[in-house]
Design a protein around this motif. Sequence first.
Motif, PDB file in Angstrom:
ATOM      1  N   UNK A 110       3.109   8.121   1.179  1.00 48.01           N
ATOM      2  CA  UNK A 110       3.008   8.236   2.634  1.00 48.01           C
ATOM      3  C   UNK A 110       1.591   8.510   3.126  1.00 48.01           C
ATOM      4  N   UNK A 111       0.739   9.035   2.264  1.00 46.52           N
ATOM      5  CA  UNK A 111      -0.628   9.368   2.683  1.00 46.52           C
ATOM      6  C   UNK A 111      -1.473   8.113   2.905  1.00 46.52           C
ATOM      7  N   UNK A 130       0.828  -1.204   0.000  1.00 47.89           N
ATOM      8  CA  UNK A 130       0.000   0.000   0.000  1.00 47.89           C
ATOM      9  C   UNK A 130       0.864   1.256   0.000  1.00 47.89           C
ATOM     10  N   UNK A 131       1.910   1.274   0.802  1.00 48.18           N
ATOM     11  CA  UNK A 131       2.775   2.448   0.890  1.00 48.18           C
ATOM     12  C   UNK A 131       3.461   2.727  -0.428  1.00 48.18           C
TER      13      UNK A 131
END
Length: 72
Positions: free
Chosen positions: A69-70, A63-64
């Motif tokens: 970073x959000x 996911x990152x």
Amino acid sequence: MLTVKTRVQIVDGRLEAKLPASVPSGEHEAVIVIDTAETPKPFDMSRFPIDDGPWDGSISLRREDMYGDDGR
């Protein structure tokens, strides 16, 4: 007056229906509505695109890595 919504089947011009036990036996007056709208065709999975080739090591599905970073 009792309203019963059920699915029926027509076999050789004869109506077959399952009714709840609360409907008393005997002769009744009924209204039949035949919905002639086309039913949607089932989705054909054989036309779904498939990528069955090997993935190299540069692809990350974390996911990152995909959203930064959000995390979105």
